[in-house]
Design a protein around this motif. Structure first.
Motif, PDB file in Angstrom:
ATOM      1  N   MET A 131       0.713  -1.095  -0.066  1.00 14.75           N
ATOM      2  CA  MET A 131      -0.135   0.088   0.120  1.00 14.75           C
ATOM      3  C   MET A 131       1.064   1.183  -0.034  1.00 14.75           C
ATOM      4  O   MET A 131       1.986   1.339   0.904  1.00 14.75           O
ATOM      5  N   GLN A 160      -3.050   0.120   6.607  1.00 13.60           N
ATOM      6  CA  GLN A 160      -2.172   0.984   7.350  1.00 13.60           C
ATOM      7  C   GLN A 160      -3.022   1.705   8.619  1.00 13.60           C
ATOM      8  O   GLN A 160      -3.976   2.329   8.431  1.00 13.60           O
ATOM      9  N   ARG A 181      -2.108  -7.754   4.891  1.00 12.17           N
ATOM     10  CA  ARG A 181      -0.942  -7.476   5.874  1.00 12.17           C
ATOM     11  C   ARG A 181      -1.052  -6.029   6.471  1.00 12.17           C
ATOM     12  O   ARG A 181      -1.770  -5.406   5.876  1.00 12.17           O
ATOM     13  N   CYS A 183       0.172  -3.071   8.702  1.00  9.93           N
ATOM     14  CA  CYS A 183       1.408  -2.347   9.138  1.00  9.93           C
ATOM     15  C   CYS A 183       0.771  -0.702   9.627  1.00  9.93           C
ATOM     16  O   CYS A 183      -0.266  -0.728   9.592  1.00  9.93           O
ATOM     17  N   LYS A 184       1.675  -0.229  10.227  1.00 13.88           N
ATOM     18  CA  LYS A 184       1.351   1.081  10.594  1.00 13.88           C
ATOM     19  C   LYS A 184       1.110   2.405   9.598  1.00 13.88           C
ATOM     20  O   LYS A 184       0.306   3.102   9.759  1.00 13.88           O
ATOM     21  N   GLY A 185       2.057   2.297   8.714  1.00 13.51           N
ATOM     22  CA  GLY A 185       2.183   3.116   7.477  1.00 13.51           C
ATOM     23  C   GLY A 185       3.477   3.914   7.330  1.00 13.51           C
ATOM     24  O   GLY A 185       3.827   4.528   8.504  1.00 13.51           O
ATOM     25  N   ALA A 186       3.749   4.023   6.321  1.00  8.35           N
ATOM     26  CA  ALA A 186       5.060   4.656   6.131  1.00  8.35           C
ATOM     27  C   ALA A 186       5.281   6.208   5.307  1.00  8.35           C
ATOM     28  O   ALA A 186       6.330   6.722   4.990  1.00  8.35           O
ATOM     29  N   TYR A 187       3.929   6.824   5.177  1.00  6.68           N
ATOM     30  CA  TYR A 187       4.040   7.973   4.298  1.00  6.68           C
ATOM     31  C   TYR A 187       3.790   9.053   5.187  1.00  6.68           C
ATOM     32  O   TYR A 187       2.987   9.215   6.180  1.00  6.68           O
ATOM     33  N   LYS A 198       1.086   9.038  17.569  1.00  4.18           N
ATOM     34  CA  LYS A 198       1.541   7.507  17.302  1.00  4.18           C
ATOM     35  C   LYS A 198       0.382   6.785  18.149  1.00  4.18           C
ATOM     36  O   LYS A 198       0.444   5.731  18.103  1.00  4.18           O
ATOM     37  N   THR A 223       5.127  -5.431  11.767  1.00  3.78           N
ATOM     38  CA  THR A 223       5.715  -4.512  12.773  1.00  3.78           C
ATOM     39  C   THR A 223       6.937  -5.190  13.449  1.00  3.78           C
ATOM     40  O   THR A 223       6.903  -6.352  13.714  1.00  3.78           O
ATOM     41  N   HIS A 224       7.634  -4.042  13.807  1.00  3.61           N
ATOM     42  CA  HIS A 224       8.861  -4.353  14.460  1.00  3.61           C
ATOM     43  C   HIS A 224       8.473  -3.677  16.164  1.00  3.61           C
ATOM     44  O   HIS A 224       9.395  -4.002  17.027  1.00  3.61           O
ATOM     45  N   ARG A 286      13.024   4.081   5.731  1.00  3.74           N
ATOM     46  CA  ARG A 286      13.437   3.362   6.839  1.00  3.74           C
ATOM     47  C   ARG A 286      14.153   4.415   7.848  1.00  3.74           C
ATOM     48  O   ARG A 286      14.077   4.171   8.957  1.00  3.74           O
ATOM     49  N   GLU A 289      11.625   6.288  10.083  1.00  3.20           N
ATOM     50  CA  GLU A 289      11.034   5.559  11.099  1.00  3.20           C
ATOM     51  C   GLU A 289      11.977   5.452  12.111  1.00  3.20           C
ATOM     52  O   GLU A 289      11.439   5.323  13.462  1.00  3.20           O
ATOM     53  N   ARG A 290      13.379   5.778  12.007  1.00  6.31           N
ATOM     54  CA  ARG A 290      14.131   5.637  13.276  1.00  6.31           C
ATOM     55  C   ARG A 290      15.099   7.008  13.194  1.00  6.31           C
ATOM     56  O   ARG A 290      16.401   6.662  12.694  1.00  6.31           O
TER      57      ARG A 290
END
Ligand SMILES: Cc1cc2nc3c(=O)[nH]c(=O)nc-3n(C[C@H](O)[C@H](O)[C@H](O)COP(=O)(O)OP(=O)(O)OC[C@H]3O[C@@H](n4cnc5c(N)ncnc54)[C@H](O)[C@@H]3O)c2cc1C
Length: 307
Positions: A131, A160, A181, A183-187, A198, A223-224, A286, A289-290
């Motif tokens: 997505m 997401q 799947r 996930c939280k979403g990355a955009y 969050k 997720t991690h 990536r 995210e961190r």
């Protein structure tokens, strides 16, 4: 703030030119990206299979605007599928519809994705439609529904938890027995469509995870975040949901310690392996995210660029 900045840079052509030519960035990207060639991804997959993990291979690329590039991406996916089968890799593939021509035209997109789905189906392999940003969510779900109605039951979608709409989409997907799947979403998303905090993204993740575990079809809990993972294990135990009815998913190179622990405890785990030359936006997401490693990376990249 830094997160938004990195997500903005992930779409900048100028930043892309600087970062992709910086040797330090190329070296750093290798932590998240298996390499540039199919052989690199296969080697990483073989190693992970040996550790009891399945894989999903992603030939990195997105927002493609030329027909040649989109056709070549579909050709590459077909080669990846054939190579995975020939090499006995236990896994599937993930692709982005904008890499297959979603921004070009619908019929062209259909032709490209169907070629990949046909080859995967021939080998009994599953194809995940990643997505992308919120502008693409409805289009991606509509596309998924259409190909499912045409008989392609070997594909699934991603939802997401940062989007307000996701709980409803998860019900929609469960009613259609679609593999999701989560996930939280990355955009970078505006407050009009996504939770800005969050804590709300996490609370929605747990809410949707519970729905998918109870009503969904073999969901992937991607997720991690240890809190999300523990909530999933606890819910599965509490409801007597067998570990074979879902899987955890994590990204290549992230929290390897946790990856090993999940497998050692007897849960299923799939690792998403990105590879290819178009690694820049994936790498920047990536980093976003961190942010902890960003200052270190930025100072090295710019030292290299301007020396
Ligand atoms: C298998 C898989 C597929 C995905 N597919 C999609 C997709 O199709 N569309 C989409 O929008 N997003 C996708 N994502 C990305 C996802 O949306 C998140 O951006 C990403 O997983 C980070 O969120 P988190 O759940 O790990 O939680 P977070 O709260 O972001 O992180 C929890 C902890 O995990 C660790 N961690 C997380 N990210 C990193 C990192 N980059 N480097 C080092 N440590 C890290 C840190 O210890 C952090 O404290 C996918 C993620 C996975 C695992």
């Amino acid at each position: 703030m830094m997160k938004q900045g990195l997500l903005f840079l992930s779409e900048s052509h100028m930043a892309r030119a600087v970062v992709t030519h910086a040797p330090f960035a190329r070296w750093a990207a290798r932590r998240f990206v298996a390499g540039e060639e199919i052989g690199d991804a296969i080697a990483a997959a073989r190693e992970l299979n040996a550790q009891g993990m399945t894989v999903s291979l992603d030939y990195l690329g997105e927002s493609v605007s030329s027909r040649e590039e989109a056709t070549a991406a579909a050709d590459t996916y077909i080669r990846i599928i054939d190579t995975m089968v020939a090499e006995g890799i236990d896994g599937n593939v993930s692709l982005k519809l904008t890499q297959m021509g979603q921004d070009i035209d619908e019929e062209f997109l259909d032709t490209n994705v169907r070629r990949v789905l046909d080859r995967a189906k021939h080998h009994g392999m599953f194809v995940r439609f990643d997505m992308e940003s919120s502008d693409y969510v409805q289009k991606t779900l509509d596309f998924f529904e259409r190909v499912r109605e045409e008989g392609y039951d070997n594909c699934g979608v991603v939802l997401q938890s940062y989007l307000y709409r996701t709980h409803d989409d998860a019900k929609w997907a469960s009613d259609r027995r679609a593999g999701v799947r989560l996930c939280k979403g990355a955009y970078a998303e505006p407050e009009s469509v996504a939770f800005p905090n969050k804590a709300d993204v996490d609370a929605n993740y747990v809410r949707v995870m519970k729905l998918l575990l109870e009503r969904g079809t073999y969901p992937g809990i991607a997720t991690h975040d240890e809190a999300m993972i523990e909530a999933t294990k606890a819910f599965a135990r509490e409801r007597g949901i067998d570990p074979s009815r879902f899987e955890f998913q994590m990204l290549y190179g992230i929290r390897r310690d946790l990856q090993k622990q999940i497998v050692d405890e007897g849960w299923r785990l799939r690792i998403y392996i990105g590879f290819g030359k178009a690694w820049y936006p994936y790498f920047m997401r990536r980093l976003a995210e961190r942010p902890a490693n960003v200052m270190f990376l930025a100072s090295n990249v710019f030292r290299e660029a301007f020396r």
